[in-house]
Design a protein around this motif. Structure first.
Motif, short mmCIF file in Angstrom:
data_model
loop_
_atom_site.label_atom_id
_atom_site.label_comp_id
_atom_site.label_asym_id
_atom_site.label_seq_id
_atom_site.Cartn_x
_atom_site.Cartn_y
_atom_site.Cartn_z
N ALA A 3 0.57 -10.17 -2.34
CA ALA A 3 0.20 -11.55 -2.07
C ALA A 3 -1.30 -11.76 -2.27
O ALA A 3 -1.73 -12.78 -2.83
CB ALA A 3 0.61 -11.93 -0.65
N ARG A 4 -2.11 -10.81 -1.82
CA ARG A 4 -3.55 -10.93 -2.03
C ARG A 4 -3.91 -10.86 -3.51
O ARG A 4 -4.79 -11.60 -3.99
CB ARG A 4 -4.28 -9.84 -1.25
N ASN A 5 -3.26 -9.97 -4.25
CA ASN A 5 -3.54 -9.88 -5.69
C ASN A 5 -3.21 -11.19 -6.40
O ASN A 5 -3.94 -11.64 -7.29
CB ASN A 5 -2.72 -8.74 -6.32
N MET A 24 -12.15 -0.36 8.70
CA MET A 24 -12.03 -0.44 7.25
C MET A 24 -10.96 -1.46 6.87
O MET A 24 -9.83 -1.12 6.50
CB MET A 24 -11.69 0.94 6.68
N VAL A 25 -11.34 -2.73 6.98
CA VAL A 25 -10.44 -3.82 6.65
C VAL A 25 -11.11 -4.71 5.61
O VAL A 25 -12.33 -4.68 5.43
CB VAL A 25 -10.08 -4.65 7.91
N VAL A 26 -10.31 -5.53 4.97
CA VAL A 26 -10.83 -6.36 3.89
C VAL A 26 -11.35 -7.70 4.40
O VAL A 26 -12.20 -8.32 3.76
CB VAL A 26 -9.72 -6.57 2.83
N TRP A 27 -10.89 -8.15 5.57
CA TRP A 27 -11.14 -9.52 5.99
C TRP A 27 -12.45 -9.72 6.75
O TRP A 27 -12.74 -10.84 7.19
CB TRP A 27 -9.97 -10.06 6.82
N TYR A 31 1.86 -0.09 3.19
CA TYR A 31 1.00 -0.25 4.36
C TYR A 31 -0.38 0.33 4.08
O TYR A 31 -0.57 1.12 3.17
CB TYR A 31 1.60 0.47 5.56
N TYR A 32 -1.36 -0.07 4.94
CA TYR A 32 -2.74 0.45 4.87
C TYR A 32 -3.37 0.16 3.51
O TYR A 32 -4.18 0.94 3.01
CB TYR A 32 -2.78 1.95 5.19
N GLU A 33 -3.02 -1.00 2.94
CA GLU A 33 -3.52 -1.34 1.61
C GLU A 33 -5.02 -1.66 1.61
O GLU A 33 -5.65 -1.67 0.56
CB GLU A 33 -2.75 -2.54 1.05
N ASP A 34 -5.60 -1.89 2.80
CA ASP A 34 -7.04 -2.15 2.86
C ASP A 34 -7.87 -0.91 2.53
O ASP A 34 -9.00 -1.03 2.05
CB ASP A 34 -7.43 -2.64 4.26
N THR A 35 -7.31 0.28 2.81
CA THR A 35 -8.09 1.52 2.64
C THR A 35 -8.55 1.74 1.21
O THR A 35 -9.75 1.96 0.98
CB THR A 35 -7.25 2.71 3.15
N VAL A 77 0.26 5.80 4.21
CA VAL A 77 -1.16 6.12 4.39
C VAL A 77 -1.58 7.29 3.51
O VAL A 77 -2.73 7.36 3.05
CB VAL A 77 -1.45 6.40 5.88
N PHE A 78 -0.65 8.21 3.20
CA PHE A 78 -1.01 9.36 2.34
C PHE A 78 -1.31 8.90 0.92
O PHE A 78 -2.30 9.32 0.31
CB PHE A 78 0.12 10.39 2.35
N ASP A 79 -0.47 8.03 0.38
CA ASP A 79 -0.71 7.52 -0.98
C ASP A 79 -2.01 6.74 -1.05
O ASP A 79 -2.72 6.80 -2.07
CB ASP A 79 0.45 6.63 -1.42
N GLN A 80 -2.33 6.02 0.01
CA GLN A 80 -3.55 5.22 -0.03
C GLN A 80 -4.80 6.11 -0.10
O GLN A 80 -5.74 5.80 -0.84
CB GLN A 80 -3.62 4.28 1.19
N TYR A 81 -4.81 7.20 0.63
CA TYR A 81 -5.97 8.10 0.54
C TYR A 81 -5.98 8.87 -0.77
O TYR A 81 -7.05 9.22 -1.29
CB TYR A 81 -6.03 9.03 1.76
N ASP A 82 -4.80 9.15 -1.32
CA ASP A 82 -4.76 9.73 -2.67
C ASP A 82 -5.49 8.81 -3.66
O ASP A 82 -6.23 9.27 -4.54
CB ASP A 82 -3.32 9.93 -3.13
#
Length: 718
Positions: free
Chosen positions: A73-75, A159-162, A182-186, A228-233
C-alpha cells in the motif's frame, strides 16, 4: 508540485481513519496532497476515503483490488506521490496541529535536507499522552544538517518510517521501496538513514501514535513474525552491495539480535509451538551475519550466546529462574514493607503515650507538597509571633528545597513525621489526616482548606457519583478531628457548615496566602518574572484551570499555541495544571517556545500570581485570592453543563463573575485582543466580586489566625 505528499494506507481502521484524515486536511499549512490507499479493507475505509476525496481535491483516493499488506500500500502511494517531501501516516494515527507548518519551517532553516527526523508521542485509551523517551536524540544543535556518522544516536530511535519526512528525489535516487511481510519498516529505515547525505532533526512532536488494545500487527499471534528474518537479510544485502557502509554492520547486527530477542520473548506474537523453530532460525541468521562487536555487558553477552546456540530450553530455564527470582524479591520487599509499617504503627502508639510538646507545630500542604498555600502563610506568621515555636513541615524529599531554613522538614510516613504527628501541640493542614490518626487531648487541629469553595465539596457532593474519585464519606468524617476551619468570607463559612458538619469553630479571618497580595513587592515580582524568562514589556497570562472529577488528566479546552499566535508577541501564557491532573497543560507536542511556559511544577502559585498580569481560569478558587491583587480575571470554560452535573457550583459565576466570561476560544481571543479584559467593565465586576468574597483581606489574615489559635487572643476586625 505540493510541498508534502502524505501517504495514508488504510486497512480495518474505519473507526480512526476520519480523525487521521482530519488531522492532515485541517493543518494550517495547506500545500499538500493526501494519498489515501484503501488496501482492500473489508470495513468502510474505501467509502470514507471517497467521501473525503469528494469534499477536498487534495485527497487522492486509491483502491487496491486485493489486500497486499502495508508495504504494498505504501509503495502504491509512492508511485502516485508528486510532493517535494513524502510522509507516511498510518490510518489510526494523527498529525498534531501545525505539524506540517513547523516541518516546512524546519526544512527551510536546514536548506532542504534529504531526511528530517521528528518526534512522536504515544496516545492511550485514557487520553494520556507520553512523549518518546529518547527525545534527547533529537536536540537541534550544531551542525544543523549532518550525516548518520555524525549523529549515530539516531539509530537508537524506533526504526519506523512514520517519524521522518523524506525528500522524494532522494527516495527515487536511492531506490527505496517497501518489501512484503511484517517489519517492513526495517529494510527501509536503515538504508535510508545510512544513505542520506543530509539529515536534520526537529525536536517537536508532530505525530500521535495510537496505542490500541487490539489490531496492532505487533500484538497479533502469527507465523508472519518469521518475516523479521527476511527483512534483516535485505538490510545486510544492502550493506554487502555498498562496501563504503561496512562501518554500520556491527550496529545493524546488534540491533538484529535485540529485535529477534524481543520478538521471541514478548508474549502475543509467536505461536507456542513455533517458538523453538523461531529461535533455531535466529541462530542460523546469527551465524550468517555474525559481525565482531565491541565489548558487551554480561547481560548482553548471555543473550547473544543464547541466540547464537539457539538454546530454546536454556532460554526457558533462564526465564523461569528470572521469574522465580523476581517473585522472591517482591516477596522479600513485601515482608520488609509490612514489617516497616508495623514498626511505624507501634512507634506512633508509643509516641502518643508521651507528653505533648507545647511549642511544636506541624504544618503541611497537599500530599507532601512544598512550602505553599495557606499553611505556609500561617507557618511564617507563627514563627514571627509565637516565641520559641518549633515548626515542622510535611514534605517529600523533592520539595524539601522550598522550605525556609528555620523550618524542619519531615517526610510523610517516616518515624520523624509520626513523632511530630503524635506530639505536636498544633497541626495545621489543608488535607486529610494520616490514616489512623486520632487527635489527642490538648492537640489543636486547624483545617485551612484550599480556597473559597466555589465548587461543591464534602457532604454536598455525596449525591454526585461522577465526582466520587476519593472517599468523600471519609473526608466528611475527618471533620470530627478539626478544632478550627478557616474561612475568608461568609459564603465559605456557610459552605463549611453544610459540607463538613462537625463541632469545630469557623475562623472567618480572611485568606492567609493572599496577605502577600495586599501589598505586592515590585522587586519580588521582577525577580520571579526574570526566573520565568519574561521580558519587561510582555503581558503574562496565568492560565490555571481547575481539576475535573469526571475526566482523567487535564482538560484541554484551549489550543494555547494557536491563541498566542493570534494575540501576537505582546502576550505570554504561564500554563499551570492542577496538581491532581498528573500531566502538564502544555502537551508533549507543544513547540518549545518562550511565549508558552509550563509552570505546573513551579513550587509557589503565589509567586506566579505576583509575576502575572492577569488570571485566566474556569472554576478555580484561585480567582478569589487573585482578586486581592486587583488585576484582571477572565473566565473561560467549554463544559459548564458537564461540570455542573459532575461536581456542581455553589456560586453563579456567570451571574457574578470577577471579569469577562468567554464562551469559546474565538470569544476569549477577542476579549484579549480588544482590550476588554482590562477595561472599566472588567474592573467593575472585579470590585463587586472582591467586596463579596474578600472582606477580611487586609494583609493580616495569617496574623489573626495565629493570634487566635496559638496565643489565645481575640484579633481585631480588619
Amino acid at each position: 508540485m505540493p510541498r508534502f505528499s502524505v501517504i495514508v494506507p488504510a486497512h480495518r481502521v474505519e473507526a480512526y481513519l476520519g480523525a487521521c484524515l482530519d488531522s492532515v486536511l485541517g493543518q494550517s499549512f495547506g500545500d499538500l496532497e493526501v494519498i489515501a490507499v484503501d488496501d482492500c479493507s473489508p470495513d468502510g475505509c474505501g467509502e470514507l476515503i471517497d467521501a473525503y476525496a469528494a469534499r477536498d481535491p487534495r485527497v487522492v483516493p486509491v483502491h487496491l483490488p486485493r489486500n497486499g499488506g502495508l508495504g504494498r500500500a505504501r509503495n502504491t502511494g509512492l508511485e502516485r506521490a508528486t510532493g517535494e517531501y513524502v510522509l507516511f501516516l498510518d490510518g489510526d494515527d494523527t498529525l498534531t496541529p501545525d505539524a506540517l507548518h513547523t516541518l516546512s519551517d524546519r526544512i527551510k532553516e536546514t536548506d532542504s535536507p534529504e531526511i528530517v527526523v521528528f518526534d512522536y508521542a504515544r496516545t492511550y485509551l485514557s487520553g494520556r499522552i507520553v512523549r518518546n523517551q529518547l527525545a534527547a536524540e533529537l536536540r537541534e544543535g550544531d551542525p544543523q544538517v549532518f550525516t548518520l556518522a555524525e549523529r549515530p544516536g539516531l539509530l537508537r530511535l524506533l526504526m519506523v518510517v512514520w517519524n521522518k519526512a523524506y525528500r522524494r528525489d532522494f527516495v527515487e535516487r536511492t531506490g527505496l521501496t517497501f518489501p512484503p511481510g511484517y517489519y517492513e519498516d526495517t529494510p527501509w529505515t536503515f538504508p535510508a538513514l545510512m544513505s542520506a547525505e543530509s539529515i536534520a532533526v526537529l525536536d517537536r512532536v508532530l505525530l500521535h501514535y495510537r496505542q490500541r488494545r487490539q489490531g496492532s500487527i505487533l500484538g497479533t499471534v502469527s507465523l508472519r513474525h518469521f518475516d523479521v528474518f527476511d527483512q534483516y537479510d535485505r538490510v545486510f544485502a544492502f550493506l554487502d552491495a555498498r562496501p563504503e557502509l561496512a562501518r554500520w554492520r556491527p550496529v545493524v547486527f546488534r540491533r538484529m539480535v535485540d529485535h529477534f530477542t524481543a520478538v521471541y520473548t514478548r508474549p502475543g506474537r509467536l505461536p507456542a509451538a513455533e517458538r523453538a523453530a523461531f529461535l533455531h532460525r535466529a541462530r542460523d541468521q546469527y551465524r550468517l551475519h555474525r559481525t565482531p562487536l565491541p565489548p558487551l555487558s554480561p547481560r548482553d553477552r548471555l543473550r547473544h550466546a543464547l541466540v547464537r546456540h539457539g538454546s530454546h530450553r536454556a532460554f526457558g530455564a533462564l526465564r523461569l529462574a528470572a521469574r522465580a527470582s523476581g517473585r522472591a524479591r517482591r516477596t522479600a520487599r513485601a515482608v520488609r514493607a509490612r514489617a516497616r509499617r508495623s514498626g511505624l504503627r507501634l512507634h506512633y502508639r508509643l509516641q502518643r503515650c508521651l507528653p505533648l510538646r507545647e511549642r511544636d507545630a506541624l504544618f503541611g500542604a497537599g500530599d507532601g507538597h512544598g512550602y505553599t498555600h495557606h499553611p505556609a502563610a500561617l507557618e511564617r506568621a507563627a514563627r514571627d509571633l509565637v516565641p520559641g515555636l518549633r515548626s515542622f513541615w510535611i514534605t517529600r524529599p523533592e520539595h524539601r528545597h522550598t522550605l525556609p531554613t528555620a523550618t524542619r522538614g519531615v517526610v510523610p510516613g517516616s518515624a520523624a513525621y509520626l513523632t511530630a504527628l503524635a506530639r505536636a501541640r498544633y497541626l495545621v493542614t489543608d488535607g486529610e489526616p494520616e490514616p489512623g490518626y486520632v487527635r489527642r487531648r490538648g492537640q489543636r487541629v486547624v483545617q485551612t482548606g484550599r480556597g473559597t469553595p466555589l465548587k461543591r465539596v464534602g457532604a454536598e457532593v455525596l449525591d454526585r457519583p461522577a465526582a466520587g474519585t476519593t472517599d468523600l464519606r471519609r473526608g466528611v468524617a475527618a471533620a470530627d478531628q478539626w478544632d478550627h476551619a478557616l474561612s475568608g468570607n461568609r459564603h465559605t463559612t456557610l459552605t463549611w457548615e453544610r459540607a463538613f458538619p462537625a463541632p469545630y469553630s469557623v475562623l472567618e479571618y480572611g485568606h492567609p496566602r493572599a496577605d502577600a497580595f495586599h501589598r505586592p513587592d515590585p522587586a519580588e515580582r521582577e525577580r520571579v518574572r526574570a526566573t520565568l524568562g519574561l521580558d519587561a514589556g510582555v503581558t503574562a497570562l496565568l492560565y490555571a484551570p481547575t481539576y475535573r472529577d469526571h475526566r482523567t488528566g487535564p482538560h484541554q479546552s484551549l489550543d494555547l499555541a494557536r491563541m498566542l499566535r493570534r494575540l501576537g508577541p505582546r502576550f505570554v501564557i504561564l500554563a499551570r495544571a492542577h496538581p491532581r491532573c498528573g500531566a502538564p497543560l502544555c502537551p508533549p507536542d507543544a513547540p518549545p517556545a518562550a511565549r508558552l511556559v509550563d509552570v505546573s511544577d513551579h513550587p509557589s502559585v503565589e509567586r506566579l500570581c505576583l509575576a502575572s498580569d492577569a488570571l485566566l481560569t474556569d472554576f478555580s478558587s484561585l480567582m478569589v485570592e487573585y482578586a486581592v491583587l486587583d488585576r484582571p480575571i477572565v473566565l473561560h470554560a467549554d463544559d459548564w453543563a458537564a461540570f455542573e452535573a459532575a461536581r456542581g457550583l455553589t456560586v453563579d459565576l456567570r451571574g457574578c463573575p470577577p471579569g469577562p466570561v468567554a464562551h469559546d476560544e474565538d470569544d476569549l481571543t477577542e476579549i484579549f485582543a480588544s482590550g476588554t479584559w482590562a477595561g472599566p467593565g472588567s474592573a467593575a465586576r472585579r470590585a463587586a466580586f472582591r467586596a463579596r468574597f474578600c472582606p477580611w483581606d487586609d494583609g493580616r489574615a495569617a496574623e489573626r489566625v495565629v493570634r487566635h489559635v496559638f496565643l489565645g487572643e481575640e484579633p481585631p476586625a480588619p
